[in-house]
Enzyme design. Structure first.
Site, mmCIF file in Angstrom:
data_model
loop_
_atom_site.group_PDB
_atom_site.id
_atom_site.type_symbol
_atom_site.label_atom_id
_atom_site.label_comp_id
_atom_site.label_asym_id
_atom_site.label_seq_id
_atom_site.Cartn_x
_atom_site.Cartn_y
_atom_site.Cartn_z
ATOM 1 N N ASN A 1 44.864 -17.955 35.394
ATOM 2 C CA ASN A 1 44.724 -19.235 34.699
ATOM 3 C C ASN A 1 43.613 -19.983 35.399
ATOM 4 O O ASN A 1 43.633 -20.109 36.616
ATOM 5 C CB ASN A 1 46.073 -19.974 34.797
ATOM 6 N N GLY A 2 42.614 -20.458 34.659
ATOM 7 C CA GLY A 2 41.498 -21.178 35.279
ATOM 8 C C GLY A 2 40.178 -20.603 34.812
ATOM 9 O O GLY A 2 40.123 -19.905 33.793
ATOM 10 N N HIS B 1 31.872 -54.736 12.032
ATOM 11 C CA HIS B 1 30.600 -54.314 12.637
ATOM 12 C C HIS B 1 30.245 -52.873 12.284
ATOM 13 O O HIS B 1 29.405 -52.272 12.949
ATOM 14 C CB HIS B 1 30.670 -54.490 14.156
ATOM 15 N N ARG C 1 51.174 -23.960 27.071
ATOM 16 C CA ARG C 1 49.945 -23.965 27.863
ATOM 17 C C ARG C 1 48.814 -23.154 27.216
ATOM 18 O O ARG C 1 47.677 -23.173 27.680
ATOM 19 C CB ARG C 1 50.212 -23.395 29.255
ATOM 20 N N GLU D 1 45.407 -44.496 20.548
ATOM 21 C CA GLU D 1 46.428 -43.470 20.805
ATOM 22 C C GLU D 1 47.046 -42.982 19.489
ATOM 23 O O GLU D 1 47.295 -41.791 19.316
ATOM 24 C CB GLU D 1 47.486 -44.057 21.761
ATOM 25 N N CYS E 1 46.587 -21.651 29.709
ATOM 26 C CA CYS E 1 47.173 -20.375 30.092
ATOM 27 C C CYS E 1 48.443 -20.577 30.913
ATOM 28 O O CYS E 1 48.525 -21.460 31.755
ATOM 29 C CB CYS E 1 46.232 -19.490 30.887
ATOM 30 N N GLU F 1 45.422 -34.868 16.511
ATOM 31 C CA GLU F 1 45.680 -33.644 17.276
ATOM 32 C C GLU F 1 46.789 -32.784 16.681
ATOM 33 O O GLU F 1 46.775 -31.574 16.884
ATOM 34 C CB GLU F 1 45.905 -33.925 18.763
ATOM 35 N N LYS G 1 47.049 -39.150 18.248
ATOM 36 C CA LYS G 1 48.272 -38.390 17.905
ATOM 37 C C LYS G 1 48.117 -37.751 16.540
ATOM 38 O O LYS G 1 48.426 -36.583 16.354
ATOM 39 C CB LYS G 1 49.506 -39.299 17.874
ATOM 40 N N TRP H 1 44.956 -19.329 26.637
ATOM 41 C CA TRP H 1 44.146 -20.332 25.938
ATOM 42 C C TRP H 1 42.707 -19.932 26.248
ATOM 43 O O TRP H 1 42.247 -20.076 27.380
ATOM 44 C CB TRP H 1 44.469 -21.724 26.485
ATOM 45 N N LYS I 1 48.556 -27.828 26.823
ATOM 46 C CA LYS I 1 49.017 -28.857 27.751
ATOM 47 C C LYS I 1 48.322 -28.579 29.075
ATOM 48 O O LYS I 1 48.063 -27.445 29.411
ATOM 49 C CB LYS I 1 50.533 -28.678 27.912
HETATM 50 C C1 F6R Z 1 47.212 -35.893 24.070
HETATM 51 C C2 F6R Z 1 47.305 -35.283 25.374
HETATM 52 C C3 F6R Z 1 46.068 -35.184 26.208
HETATM 53 C C4 F6R Z 1 46.404 -35.483 27.672
HETATM 54 C C5 F6R Z 1 45.172 -35.266 28.566
HETATM 55 C C6 F6R Z 1 45.456 -35.632 30.006
HETATM 56 O O1 F6R Z 1 48.455 -35.929 23.441
HETATM 57 O O2 F6R Z 1 48.344 -34.844 25.783
HETATM 58 O O3 F6R Z 1 45.072 -36.030 25.743
HETATM 59 O O4 F6R Z 1 46.855 -36.793 27.769
HETATM 60 O O5 F6R Z 1 44.784 -33.930 28.487
HETATM 61 O O6 F6R Z 1 46.520 -34.895 30.523
HETATM 62 P P1 F6R Z 1 47.297 -35.335 31.822
HETATM 63 O O7 F6R Z 1 48.031 -36.593 31.526
HETATM 64 O O8 F6R Z 1 48.201 -34.195 32.148
HETATM 65 O O9 F6R Z 1 46.247 -35.564 32.881
#
Ligand code: F6R
Length: 605
Positions: free
Chosen positions: A100-101, A501, A27, A478, A2, A485, A482, A74, A600
């Site tokens: 937000n929260g 395995h 967000r 990673e 949010c 997601e 990527k 969100w 994010k």
């Molecule tokens: C993936 C991504 C998330 C963040 C995770 C932690 O691309 O962005 O997996 O890495 O939510 O976020 P931060 O780094 O803000 O604690």
């Protein structure tokens, strides 16, 4: 999780709050809404969908307002819908709230309010908060009513409140969710993060935990502050361009291309002209650290895994890495000769912060590695190393990851330097290799057509396996993260040695396997894994070191990275995988910067 914006002043309230909100859409983006005051009238416009849908809905209205708040959602409680979208009214319709929260005890509070005869229109915890504030507002001033409501609730919140009785005022309060106030001339702003208001002002005040601010065009009053809370405006030193696409099709691509600059800046910031590494963490007794534990989530957790290889290799200190959400509930063993490091881009990730609070109970030092100035994590840690990657807008993290691992390389080298493990000559030779990385990353950009062509060829494969060994194992994790997601293709990352395995059972002609096979002491082992995949008709994409002709015997789908020491290879291999994921998602027509269901800064547990 949010985004919130707010404005009070003489300019167009609607244009400003919508403009700020658009910068916060990363967000959350399942519904959006605004509330504004004009005279003693309080109005709300909201809808399911994105801010563009809200703008369409608002376009038929003539909005002449004194103050306004806006929200992009969100969903946590209740599905995305117009009814569940914020702002929410109290029962009298005089107060509107954006939030937000998560209010964790909202059901108990709702039950009590229902008993008192209140009714609710939505499924949200936020409406419960709005009604609760309204309930107290019957008997006291609005500031007191909000503080009283805050005493009743548990959970995290950043809220913005406007009311018809004081049309110029916005009231803001936060606990464990970010909120920043922007200072203007005869006008003031409020937002979930700085990048949203940077177009209008670079002077901000970070609202402290449980603090309440009454924001009017000419003044800001703080209530419930602690004696040490400071209200001196901070000048933000990054520019609005850094928070804009500047000609790139997506933020993700722009942020991928920013990585050479980010790495060079970090190197320049911590290496002296005589090749000594310095960090401003004098409060931490580095020489006596016996162990390191890293806590982080998602991509930041992967950078913690890379750091384990780096620090154990350079400084010979054992490193444990844990995801925040697991660490907290595991009754962790916390020893006072352990250095705890929390890695986070946003500094607001609830699971990481919860782990940090658990550690703090034992009075041991915590070092934050963080990108966002003044974030909760940095305030709660003993010391902070900023990654200084600039604002990362795309939901999928790219440059923040590279910045985190760059800092972790330097910390590893710094620990080795401080413990006297590395001679001056060894340190200089490590730094000489490291300093080549930014240009070597640029070499990868020259292969963008090739990476795009590989993405096109493999676009419709139903599942991907990413394999890496040693320090490139976390990069395989990673790379898989990527891809899944942003393109929604099931993808798994594995240590290549683990393939036999179990995962080898998956291999057939429909499975694409991305193999990180750069030149290293484990190259022959990785090559054996590649042959095992080919023997089972699996399709492979390979990342190899330039000049390695053996690879081209196995597949045409090879992307080359420059020669470097294996330990630094993640700074290159990760760029290839980011670009691959990006092109797959673009070719599939997905919204790369705002992937579905994600947001994010995950400020809820
Ligand atoms: C993936 C991504 C998330 C963040 C995770 C932690 O691309 O962005 O997996 O890495 O939510 O976020 P931060 O780094 O803000 O604690």
């Amino acid at each position: 999780m949010c985004g919130i914006s707010g404005y009070t002043g003489g300019r167009s309230v609607y244009n400003i709050i919508i403009n700020c909100l658009e910068s916060l859409e990363y967000r959350g983006y399942d519904s959006a809404g605004i509330a504004f005051t004009a005279g003693n009238r309080l109005s709300v416009i909201k809808c399911k969908g994105r801010i563009a849908d809200l703008k369409k809905k608002a376009s038929t209205r003539k909005i002449n307002a004194q103050a306004g708040i806006a929200h992009t959602r969100w969903a946590t409680h209740g599905k995305p819908s117009s009814l569940n979208a914020h702002p929410h009214f109290d029962s009298s319709g005089r107060i509107a709230v954006v939030h937000n929260g998560i209010i964790e005890n909202y059901i108990d509070i709702k039950d009590k309010l229902l008993e008192k005869g209140y009714t609710f229109k939505s499924d949200t915890d936020t409406e419960v908060l709005a009604v609760l504030i309204g309930h107290y507002y019957e008997k006291m001033a609005i500031e007191k009513a909000i503080l009283k409501a805050a005493e009743d609730i548990t959970g995290s919140y950043a809220i913005g409140v406007i009311l018809s009785d004081s049309p110029e005022k916005i009231i803001a309060m936060r606990h464990d969710s970010p909120l920043v106030i922007g200072i203007g001339v005869h006008e003031n702003f409020m937002a979930s993060d700085v990048s949203a208001i940077l177009k209008y002002t670079n002077k901000v005040i970070y609202l402290q935990d449980k603090e309440l601010a009454v924001i009017s065009p000419e003044r800001i009053e703080f209530l419930n502050s602690k004696p040490h809370d400071k209200h001196l405006p901070v000048k933000i030193n990054y520019t609005i361009e850094q928070a804009q696409k500047t000609g790139f099709k997506h933020f993700m691509l722009k942020e991928i291309y920013e990585q050479p600059k980010v790495v060079s800046n970090i190197l320049a910031g911590h290496i002296t002209s005589s090749d000594k590494i310095h960090f401003d963490i004098s409060g931490l007794d580095i020489k006596n650290i016996k162990e390191i534990t890293i806590v982080a989530c998602g991509t930041a957790y992967h950078s913690g895994l890379v750091a384990k290889y780096i620090i154990e290799e350079f400084a010979r200190i054992p490193v444990n890495v844990d995801v925040g959400s697991e660490f907290r509930y595991r009754n962790p063993i916390i020893k006072d000769d352990t250095l705890f490091i929390a890695i986070s881009q946003s500094g607001e990730t609830a699971d990481t912060i919860a782990a940090v609070r658990e550690i703090k109970k034992h009075k041991v030092p915590i070092l934050a590695v963080c990108n966002v100035l003044g974030s909760t994590l940095t305030r709660e840690s003993s010391a902070t190393v900023y990654t200084n990657a600039g604002p990362e807008i795309s939901v999928a993290s790219t440059k923040a990851f590279t910045a985190q691992i760059t800092v972790m390389y330097l910390l590893g080298l710094f620990f080795a330097q401080e413990k006297g493990i590395f001679s001056k000559t060894r340190l200089t030779s490590e730094l000489n290799i490291f300093k080549k990385i930014p240009n070597q990353q640029k070499e990868i950009f020259k292969q963008s057509r090739k990476i795009n062509a590989i993405a096109k060829k493999y676009l419709n494969f139903g599942a991907f396996l990413f394999l890496g060994r040693n320090i490139n194992y976390p990069i395989a994790l990673e790379g898989a993260l990527k891809l899944k997601e942003i393109s929604y293709i099931p993808a798994e990352g594995y240590a290549s040695g683990e393939m036999k395995h179990g995962p080898i059972a998956l291999i057939d002609e429909y499975r694409a396997v991305v193999c990180i096979a750069n030149d290293s002491f484990v190259f022959d082992k990785v090559l054996s894994n590649i042959q095992e995949i080919l023997a089972r008709k699996g399709k492979i994409i390979v990342i190899a070191t330039e000049g390695n002709r053996r690879m081209t015997e196995f597949t045409k789908e090879t992307v080359f990275i420059s020669k470097t020491n294996n330990v630094y290879a993640p700074l290159l291999t990760t760029v290839v995988l980011q670009m691959f994921a990006y092109y797959v998602a673009v070719l599939k027509g997905f919204d790369v910067d705002k992937p579905r269901n994600l947001a994010k800064s995950v400020t809820v547990e």
